[in-house]
Structures are given as C-alpha cells and as structure tokens.
Design a protein around this motif. Structure first.
Motif, PDB file in Angstrom:
ATOM      1  N   ALA A 481      10.004  -9.132  -1.880  1.00 28.80           N
ATOM      2  CA  ALA A 481       8.964  -8.563  -2.732  1.00 28.80           C
ATOM      3  C   ALA A 481       9.065  -7.049  -2.795  1.00 28.80           C
ATOM      4  N   SER A 482       9.449  -6.419  -1.692  1.00 29.23           N
ATOM      5  CA  SER A 482       9.515  -4.963  -1.635  1.00 29.23           C
ATOM      6  C   SER A 482      10.660  -4.561  -0.723  1.00 29.23           C
ATOM      7  N   LEU A 483      11.285  -3.417  -1.073  1.00 33.36           N
ATOM      8  CA  LEU A 483      12.482  -2.978  -0.366  1.00 33.36           C
ATOM      9  C   LEU A 483      12.407  -1.462  -0.200  1.00 33.36           C
ATOM     10  N   MET A 484      12.685  -0.969   1.016  1.00 38.24           N
ATOM     11  CA  MET A 484      12.584   0.459   1.278  1.00 38.24           C
ATOM     12  C   MET A 484      13.479   0.811   2.462  1.00 38.24           C
ATOM     13  N   ALA A 516       2.037  -7.735   4.812  1.00 37.74           N
ATOM     14  CA  ALA A 516       1.770  -6.467   4.140  1.00 37.74           C
ATOM     15  C   ALA A 516       1.987  -6.640   2.637  1.00 37.74           C
ATOM     16  N   GLU A 517       1.137  -5.992   1.845  1.00 40.49           N
ATOM     17  CA  GLU A 517       1.265  -6.075   0.388  1.00 40.49           C
ATOM     18  C   GLU A 517       2.192  -4.996  -0.161  1.00 40.49           C
ATOM     19  N   ASN A 518       2.298  -3.873   0.559  1.00 39.40           N
ATOM     20  CA  ASN A 518       3.146  -2.787   0.082  1.00 39.40           C
ATOM     21  C   ASN A 518       3.447  -1.859   1.252  1.00 39.40           C
ATOM     22  N   MET A 519       4.337  -0.925   1.013  1.00 36.35           N
ATOM     23  CA  MET A 519       4.691   0.023   2.062  1.00 36.35           C
ATOM     24  C   MET A 519       5.147   1.332   1.428  1.00 36.35           C
ATOM     25  N   HIS A 520       5.134   2.403   2.251  1.00 32.87           N
ATOM     26  CA  HIS A 520       5.466   3.739   1.761  1.00 32.87           C
ATOM     27  C   HIS A 520       5.970   4.561   2.942  1.00 32.87           C
ATOM     28  N   VAL A 521       6.982   5.417   2.707  1.00 32.63           N
ATOM     29  CA  VAL A 521       7.505   6.287   3.757  1.00 32.63           C
ATOM     30  C   VAL A 521       7.003   7.700   3.518  1.00 32.63           C
ATOM     31  N   TRP A 522       6.422   8.286   4.569  1.00 29.85           N
ATOM     32  CA  TRP A 522       5.893   9.648   4.477  1.00 29.85           C
ATOM     33  C   TRP A 522       6.143  10.369   5.801  1.00 29.85           C
ATOM     34  N   ASN A 523       6.831  11.541   5.691  1.00 29.61           N
ATOM     35  CA  ASN A 523       7.078  12.367   6.885  1.00 29.61           C
ATOM     36  C   ASN A 523       7.607  11.561   8.066  1.00 29.61           C
ATOM     37  N   ASP A 524       8.612  10.752   7.812  1.00 32.39           N
ATOM     38  CA  ASP A 524       9.251   9.936   8.839  1.00 32.39           C
ATOM     39  C   ASP A 524       8.319   8.865   9.414  1.00 32.39           C
ATOM     40  N   LYS A 525       7.232   8.603   8.710  1.00 26.68           N
ATOM     41  CA  LYS A 525       6.316   7.551   9.128  1.00 26.68           C
ATOM     42  C   LYS A 525       6.322   6.436   8.095  1.00 26.68           C
ATOM     43  N   LEU A 526       6.125   5.218   8.562  1.00 28.87           N
ATOM     44  CA  LEU A 526       6.060   4.065   7.673  1.00 28.87           C
ATOM     45  C   LEU A 526       4.591   3.694   7.464  1.00 28.87           C
ATOM     46  N   ILE A 527       4.129   3.794   6.215  1.00 34.29           N
ATOM     47  CA  ILE A 527       2.752   3.451   5.864  1.00 34.29           C
ATOM     48  C   ILE A 527       2.754   2.024   5.325  1.00 34.29           C
ATOM     49  N   LEU A 528       1.929   1.158   5.919  1.00 35.89           N
ATOM     50  CA  LEU A 528       1.845  -0.243   5.508  1.00 35.89           C
ATOM     51  C   LEU A 528       0.468  -0.519   4.915  1.00 35.89           C
ATOM     52  N   ASP A 529       0.490  -1.151   3.744  1.00 32.38           N
ATOM     53  CA  ASP A 529      -0.748  -1.502   3.048  1.00 32.38           C
ATOM     54  C   ASP A 529      -1.031  -2.987   3.267  1.00 32.38           C
ATOM     55  N   TYR A 530      -2.126  -3.295   3.991  1.00 29.16           N
ATOM     56  CA  TYR A 530      -2.496  -4.672   4.268  1.00 29.16           C
ATOM     57  C   TYR A 530      -3.659  -5.132   3.388  1.00 29.16           C
ATOM     58  N   GLY A 531      -3.748  -4.561   2.173  1.00 28.75           N
ATOM     59  CA  GLY A 531      -4.785  -4.989   1.235  1.00 28.75           C
ATOM     60  C   GLY A 531      -6.173  -4.694   1.761  1.00 28.75           C
ATOM     61  N   GLU A 532      -7.026  -5.690   1.776  1.00 28.87           N
ATOM     62  CA  GLU A 532      -8.414  -5.507   2.212  1.00 28.87           C
ATOM     63  C   GLU A 532      -8.517  -5.134   3.689  1.00 28.87           C
ATOM     64  N   SER A 533      -7.450  -5.380   4.448  1.00 32.78           N
ATOM     65  CA  SER A 533      -7.478  -5.015   5.872  1.00 32.78           C
ATOM     66  C   SER A 533      -7.250  -3.528   6.084  1.00 32.78           C
ATOM     67  N   GLY A 534      -6.744  -2.842   5.054  1.00 30.32           N
ATOM     68  CA  GLY A 534      -6.614  -1.396   5.150  1.00 30.32           C
ATOM     69  C   GLY A 534      -5.187  -0.886   5.152  1.00 30.32           C
ATOM     70  N   LEU A 535      -5.113   0.443   5.243  1.00 32.66           N
ATOM     71  CA  LEU A 535      -3.847   1.179   5.205  1.00 32.66           C
ATOM     72  C   LEU A 535      -3.566   1.703   6.616  1.00 32.66           C
ATOM     73  N   TYR A 536      -2.342   1.414   7.154  1.00 31.48           N
ATOM     74  CA  TYR A 536      -2.046   1.753   8.543  1.00 31.48           C
ATOM     75  C   TYR A 536      -0.687   2.452   8.646  1.00 31.48           C
TER      76      TYR A 536
END
Length: 626
Positions: A481-484, A516-536
C-alpha cells in the motif's frame, strides 16, 4: 696400580668424537669419567672487506671471506645496505654477493653495507664497508644546459618539447616537469618513438641524474636532430614537478565574451596516455563512443584548453575523456554551462491550473507555458518533464517544448540522472536524454530509488529492484500500500494487513504495532499515521496528535500537516502552531516558503509569519523548479 685413585684431564673435539662413546671406552679401560666440562664459546669476527671506489655501471663484489670464528665455525652471513642509492644484491646471504653500481650525480655517492656473521652457537658480529660510486665521464655531442637555463628556455618557448627518459615508475613516483613526454630509455621506448619528434624542434631531454639524458640526447644528435639540449637530472630541478595520477582531469566550462564556451582542464599526469576527447550533450554523464561522438580529439597531453564556438542556447554538459593506450577510458565530471537565450527559472514555481493551462511563477510574475493541462510533472536535469495525458509526454527547456513520446506517463522518477516513466499497459521505460529503453512490460504502481537501484512495486506481481547490468531482482511478493526509505531500509506497509515491514535487502522485519495507514520521514525520524489512534514517532513512540493528517510536507526544521477541517498546522519538534484554518488541497515546500493551494480561495505562500496570495486560481498540481 689402582687407577681409581688417579685424576686427569682429557681434551677432545666433540664434533669428531661422541662423548658417550668416549666415556664408555675410558670406563672399560679402568678410567671412569667423573665430569665433562665444555669450554666457553668465543664469538665470531666479521670482516666486510676493504672500502672500494668504483664507477657507475660497474659490477661490484662485496667480500666477507676474511670473517672468522675461533671455535665452532660461521653458520650464517647476512648483508644489508644502510645508506646511499638503493641497489639489489645478488644474494644477501652469500659470502661474496654482487651488484651493479647505480647512476649518481656528478658529485658521486657513497653506499654503505654491513655484514653480520653468526656462529653455530648463535653468537654474532657486524662489520661495515663503504663503496664510493663516481660519476662516469661524459662526452658531449649536443648542448648541455644548467637547470636555470632550461627553466628560462621553457618559460620563453611554449612550443618546446621536453622528453623525460626515466622509467614509468620514476616518472610517476619521483615526479616530472609539467608537460613532459615520457619515453623511457633503458626499456627501449625512446628508441622506438623518437621518430615521432620533429627534427627541427627544440628538444630538451631529462632523466634522474643526467646519464640517460646524455645517452638519449647523443642518440638524437646522431639521428640528425639539430636542436637537442641535455638538461641533466630531475634531482637538480628546483621548480614545479608533478606526480602521476590515474584520475581524469578536472574540467571547467564558462562563457567567454564572444559567446563561445571556454573549456579548461588540468593536464592528465597518468600513464599510457593516447588522447583527450571532449564531449558535449544536453544531458549529463555522456559517454564515448556510445553517445553523440566528440567535439575534439587531441593527442598532445600538454593541451589543456579548448573553445567551443558553436552557436548554442540553453543548458549543456561537457565532459573530457582520457583515452589510454590500453583502450581504457577515464571520464571527467560534468561541467555544466547555461547559455543565455533561454528563460528557464532557477527558483520558480510551476503550477497547473487545469483548463487555464500550465504557468510558472518566478517570484514576481506568472508566465503561461501552454494551454494544456499537465497531469503529472517532474523537474529533471533543469528541465520540466510534463505529461499532458492524451497529448503525450513533453520536455520544456525554458523556451520550447520537446515531445518525448505520445504515451501517457502515469508515474515518473529521476534515477541515475535518467528519467524513468511508467506508461501503464505499455510498461516501464527509462530515458537517457536521447532514447527510451524498456525495462519491463509490467505496470509500476510505485517507484522509488533505494541504494542506487530502482525499486518498483508491481502490485500483485510484488516488489522488485533493478540495477544496470543486473536486471530485476524480486524482493517480496505481497501487495504494497505504501513504500518509503528510512535509514537505508525499505519501509513497507502491506495492502491487506496494514503490517509494517523494515526490509534491509535480505529479510523483512515486522514491527509492532502494525495497521498503519500512512507514514512519513522527517529529520531522520519515521512518522507513522495510525488513523484514529493518532500520529506517532517510531521507536520512542511519543504521540504527536490524535488528529488524522491528509497531507504532510517537510518544511524548514519541522513539517506542515493538513488536518482537513481543523486547518493547517506546523510541528517544530516540540509543539504545534496553527498556520491557518483553511484546508489546503495541495502544498509544497518552495525554498524557505510554504506554497499551499486552498482550492477556490486560491494559491498562497507562507514565509513563516504571514500568508501572501499569488493568484485566485485553483492549482491542480504544484512543482518547485529547483
């Protein structure tokens, strides 16, 4: 007589008589042996022979025959050179080794050798001998110059030919005068290539100390060369010298006042030089001979400049290639030059406004580029690649459009300075600036560059990587579903399960929690989006927010997140700051500004303190120029 009361001393050579046998013989004769005493071993005496005086080129013998040992004899000889021009002995462990006296300067040179002798008991002694090597007398048949006279002549005559007759290892390792030709004398290269030299040219010959240069200069004079100068040895040269490098020359390109392109490069100082080639193309990393030929072939290694007078406009890439005699090619880095006449922006913002067409904003004004609607855009090698749907894929260089193909590119990516495009049912292709090459007939749903390779998600067919010369390699079969990429690993979210996999090229490590529904890389950190459970944040797992982001864009030292009806916020690593209550349909980092399209409200940029409206039109696609 009762022999048991007698005491005497018997001395014998135990190298010739066995001690135990002697004891038995004496005892049988009525003379029992009470004690066996060995006398103390005396050390040997080393004698390295008398000092000698010889002439360079002579065969010299070292002489250790007068070394001696007073008791058990010499077991080993060991010669070593401790000073002077290094020579090779015929055998370091012989009593009388030999060597050839080396070349020396006019002042001569002393070579010092030591001889260490060791006896059978392990005791040793060392002696020293000095071999004085004198310069051989020279008979001139040409002009001899001092180093200063040679330097003045080189500086005043740019056409002078300088020939260094040392071997390759000396020429490269000890250094040579810039612009020298290397024609070794001892191995016969000079005798094979001298005919390539013009007979009426000023020719300067140099070696290490002056002997080989004298021989080579005499040889040229005998062959009818009329202006030959022997400048002696490099050891007397007090000015600039170069050591060899097998690296290609460094190339620079700049516009001159006449509108041409001035090319300058450092002289190649490696071995086996045959010629320089200069390449020019509209894309970087041109190679010879498979690309578009060359502008110049130059066989004189001393030439380090060229002017391209071709009337050009736009962006061009130059390279210099060193062709070696063994057919090896050394390519320089690209020298890029921008020739005026084009107006391609260096910091602009491209925006597709749907039916209104494609425009570029240079920071002050909008300029229309075409009335067509760009469905997909990508900046590649300072050009804009735009897919216009049924119209096909085009390349914009600042003033005109170049059609690349009529096919519709559903996805594009820059990989290894090439343009990769997925044409749906036509398959995946790569464009090198002049032609397309098909990679596969499969349709890539996602493309990414990983560790220098092209990673492609082919849906049900799985995830593969492609490398030039190696083809495709399958990694995983599951639908993604997603690749990074994060920390040199591929981070995968699988379509059906939502599971998260860290793939290092060998194995897939599943992490918890998944889904996880989505993910994002920021400042060498991996941000994971768990939908209604929040962003971690992965690892330490601090919760950033319970809101669900629709878009995340890295900007400045943090990232901007669009939370739909809740508005646009900025996270700086510690806290959130609201930027606007509007919901952006798309946004991009543009230099130190944030560009955001707010649909019917128009396109705005945020500089960190306030918003500035650029246009009331709704942008369907945004792409910063560089």
């Amino acid at each position: 007589m009762d022999a048991s009361h007698l005491t005497t001393t018997v001395v014998f050579d135990d190298s010739k008589t066995d001690v135990s046998k002697m004891q038995n013989a004496l005892s049988a004769g009525g003379y029992p042996v009470q004690n066996v005493i060995y006398p103390e071993n005396k050390p040997p005496s080393a004698d390295a022979g008398a000092d000698q005086t010889v002439t360079e080129g002579d065969r010299v013998m070292l002489n250790g025959v007068f070394s001696s040992d007073p008791d058990d004899g010499i077991a080993a000889y060991q010669w070593a050179q401790t000073s002077g021009e290094s020579v090779i002995l015929s055998n370091n462990n012989e009593i009388q080794p030999t060597f050839i006296a080396p070349e020396v300067s006019a002042d001569g040179e002393s070579l010092v050798f030591t001889l260490t002798v060791t006896d059978k008991a392990g005791k040793s002694d060392t002696d020293e001998t000095v071999i004085r090597v004198n310069d051989s007398p020279a008979v001139l048949s040409h002009t001899e110059l001092t180093p200063q006279q040679a330097k003045d002549m080189i500086d005043s005559n740019p056409d002078i030919i300088l020939v260094d007759v040392r071997e390759d290892s000396e020429f490269c390792g000890e250094g040579h005068i810039p612009g020298s030709l290397n024609y070794p004398w001892n191995t016969g290269v000079f005798q094979e290539k001298y005919a390539e030299l013009p007979e009426d040219a000023d020719i300067l010959v140099i070696c290490r100390t002056g002997n080989r240069s004298h021989a080579a200069a005499t040889f040229l004079a005998e062959q009818g060369f009329t202006s030959v100068y022997d400048i002696g040895g490099i050891t007397s040269w007090d000015w600039e010298i170069l050591t060899c490098s097998e690296e290609p020359p460094a190339l620079t390109a700049s516009l001159n006042t006449e509108g041409g392109v001035s090319l300058n490069w450092s002289q190649y100082t490696g071995t086996n030089f045959e010629s320089y080639l200069i390449l020019r193309n509209t894309f970087p990393n041109a190679e010879y001979p498979k690309d578009s030929g060359y502008l110049l072939r130059e066989s004189d290694v001393r030439v380090t400049s060229y002017t391209d007078t071709t009337l050009l406009t736009g962006i061009f890439y130059y390279r210099i290639v060193v062709v070696k005699k063994d057919a090896a090619l050394l390519h320089s880095d690209n020298a890029e030059v921008y020739i005026s006449g084009k107006s391609f922006p260096v910091s602009g913002l491209f925006s597709d406004f749907g039916e209104k067409g494609l425009y570029v904003y240079d920071g002050g004004l909008w300029t229309g580029l075409t009335g067509w609607n760009a469905e997909n855009m990508l900046v590649w090698n300072r050009r804009l690649a735009a897919d216009f749907g049924d119209h096909g894929l085009y390349l914009f260089d600042g003033s005109s459009w170049l059609g690349l193909t009529e096919w519709n590119a559903e996805n594009m990516l820059v990989w290894d300075d090439k343009l990769v495009a997925d044409f749906g049912e036509h398959g995946l292709y790569v464009y090198n600036g002049s032609s397309w090459t098909g990679l596969t007939e499969w349709n890539a749903e996602n493309l990414i560059v990983w560790n220098g390779k092209l990673a492609a998600d082919f849906g049900e067919n799985g995830l593969f990587v492609y490398a030039d010369g190696a083809g495709w390699t399958g990694l995983v079969k599951w639908d993604i579903a997603s690749l990074m990429i994060w920390k040199d690993k591929l981070i995968l979210i699988f379509e059906d399960s939502g599971s998260i996999c860290f793939f290092d090229g060998v194995s897939c490590e599943l992490i918890y929690p998944g889904n996880a529904e989505n993910m994002h890389v920021w400042n060498d950190k991996l941000i994971l989006d768990y939908g209604e459970s929040g962003l971690y944040i992965y690892g330490s797992w601090p919760g950033l927010t319970k809101w669900i982001p629709e878009h995340i864009v890295n900007w400045k030292q943090g990232f901007a997140a669009d939370f739909g009806d809740k508005g646009l916020y900025f996270y700086d690593g510690a806290s959130w700051t609201g930027l606007t209550g509007w919901n952006p349909e798309s946004m991009r980092a543009w230099g130190d500004k944030l560009a955001a399209d707010f649909g019917e409200k128009g396109l705005y940029v945020y500089d960190g303190s306030s918003w500035t409206g650029l246009t009331g039109w709704d942008s369907e696609n945004l792409k910063p120029a560089f």
